[in-house]
Write a protein that holds these residues in place. Sequence first.
Motif, PDB file in Angstrom:
ATOM      1  N   SER A   1       0.770  -1.262  -0.045  1.00  0.00           N
ATOM      2  CA  SER A   1      -0.105  -0.220  -0.055  1.00  0.00           C
ATOM      3  C   SER A   1       0.857   1.308   0.049  1.00  0.00           C
ATOM      4  O   SER A   1       2.105   1.139   0.363  1.00  0.00           O
ATOM      5  CB  SER A   1      -0.951  -0.053   1.321  1.00  0.00           C
TER       6      SER A   1
ATOM      7  N   PHE B   1       1.317  -9.395  -9.758  1.00  0.00           N
ATOM      8  CA  PHE B   1       0.360 -10.068  -9.869  1.00  0.00           C
ATOM      9  C   PHE B   1      -0.723  -9.399  -8.770  1.00  0.00           C
ATOM     10  O   PHE B   1      -0.147  -8.881  -7.779  1.00  0.00           O
ATOM     11  CB  PHE B   1       0.484 -11.443  -9.478  1.00  0.00           C
ATOM     12  N   PRO B   2      -2.164  -9.767  -8.772  1.00  0.00           N
ATOM     13  CA  PRO B   2      -2.867  -9.653  -7.564  1.00  0.00           C
ATOM     14  C   PRO B   2      -2.472 -10.100  -6.385  1.00  0.00           C
ATOM     15  O   PRO B   2      -1.949 -11.167  -6.224  1.00  0.00           O
ATOM     16  CB  PRO B   2      -4.424  -9.813  -8.196  1.00  0.00           C
ATOM     17  N   GLU B   3      -3.095  -9.626  -5.142  1.00  0.00           N
ATOM     18  CA  GLU B   3      -2.788 -10.237  -4.042  1.00  0.00           C
ATOM     19  C   GLU B   3      -3.475 -11.632  -4.032  1.00  0.00           C
ATOM     20  O   GLU B   3      -4.591 -11.662  -4.572  1.00  0.00           O
ATOM     21  CB  GLU B   3      -2.977  -9.526  -2.787  1.00  0.00           C
TER      22      GLU B   3
ATOM     23  N   GLY C   1       1.081 -11.254  -5.490  1.00  0.00           N
ATOM     24  CA  GLY C   1       1.823 -10.129  -6.025  1.00  0.00           C
ATOM     25  C   GLY C   1       1.619  -9.159  -4.749  1.00  0.00           C
ATOM     26  O   GLY C   1       0.918  -9.193  -3.733  1.00  0.00           O
ATOM     27  N   TYR C   2       2.763  -8.201  -4.709  1.00  0.00           N
ATOM     28  CA  TYR C   2       2.951  -7.255  -3.708  1.00  0.00           C
ATOM     29  C   TYR C   2       3.326  -5.844  -4.022  1.00  0.00           C
ATOM     30  O   TYR C   2       3.533  -5.040  -3.027  1.00  0.00           O
ATOM     31  CB  TYR C   2       3.524  -7.784  -2.171  1.00  0.00           C
TER      32      TYR C   2
ATOM     33  N   HIS D   1       3.301  -2.441  -6.611  1.00  0.00           N
ATOM     34  CA  HIS D   1       2.383  -1.642  -7.416  1.00  0.00           C
ATOM     35  C   HIS D   1       3.045  -0.656  -8.039  1.00  0.00           C
ATOM     36  O   HIS D   1       4.104   0.069  -7.396  1.00  0.00           O
ATOM     37  CB  HIS D   1       1.272  -1.114  -6.461  1.00  0.00           C
TER      38      HIS D   1
END
Length: 161
Positions: free
Chosen positions: A56, A111-113, A116-117, A119
């Motif tokens: 984030s 990749f999406p969570e 993935g982590y 962004h």
Amino acid sequence: MIGLTVAIVIFNFIALKIRKRLSLSQMAHIWAFTIAFQTVFDVYVDFKLHGYWYFSKGVDWNSFFALIFLVPPVNVIFLNYFPYNQELWKKILYIIGWEMGLLLYEAITLFPEPWGYFHYGWWTLWHSLFVNPILLMILVGYFKWICKLDKRSTVKTEMKY
């Protein structure tokens, strides 16, 4: 988070199990340098320019684990097999091979969570394509400097306390 955890386990396992050319002192230097250098780079690109971020936007503990336990063992593996005394073209091929691996890994981290982590803001794989070799050469330069310091600082007499 699963992707980060798996990567941390795999890269640390490899770094600990490979036949080592680096001394424990050199690995400690690389570990500390990587944490410091990546912190400076991430603070600038992540927090100031919002180019990319982990998990984030802003400071979070998960990105701290990536900083401390993910990149340092990768750098130890990279330096352990770097062809220091080989021809220039072998060094270039080595860096190209690592660059391909780094770009593939970076693509996987997108990749999406939960896998993935990582962004992107304005950062892209193209930025990494050009920045990664520079960062790798800075790492090699730092390591060579540490090796020179080690050779110069050899104590010839025993110190008494």
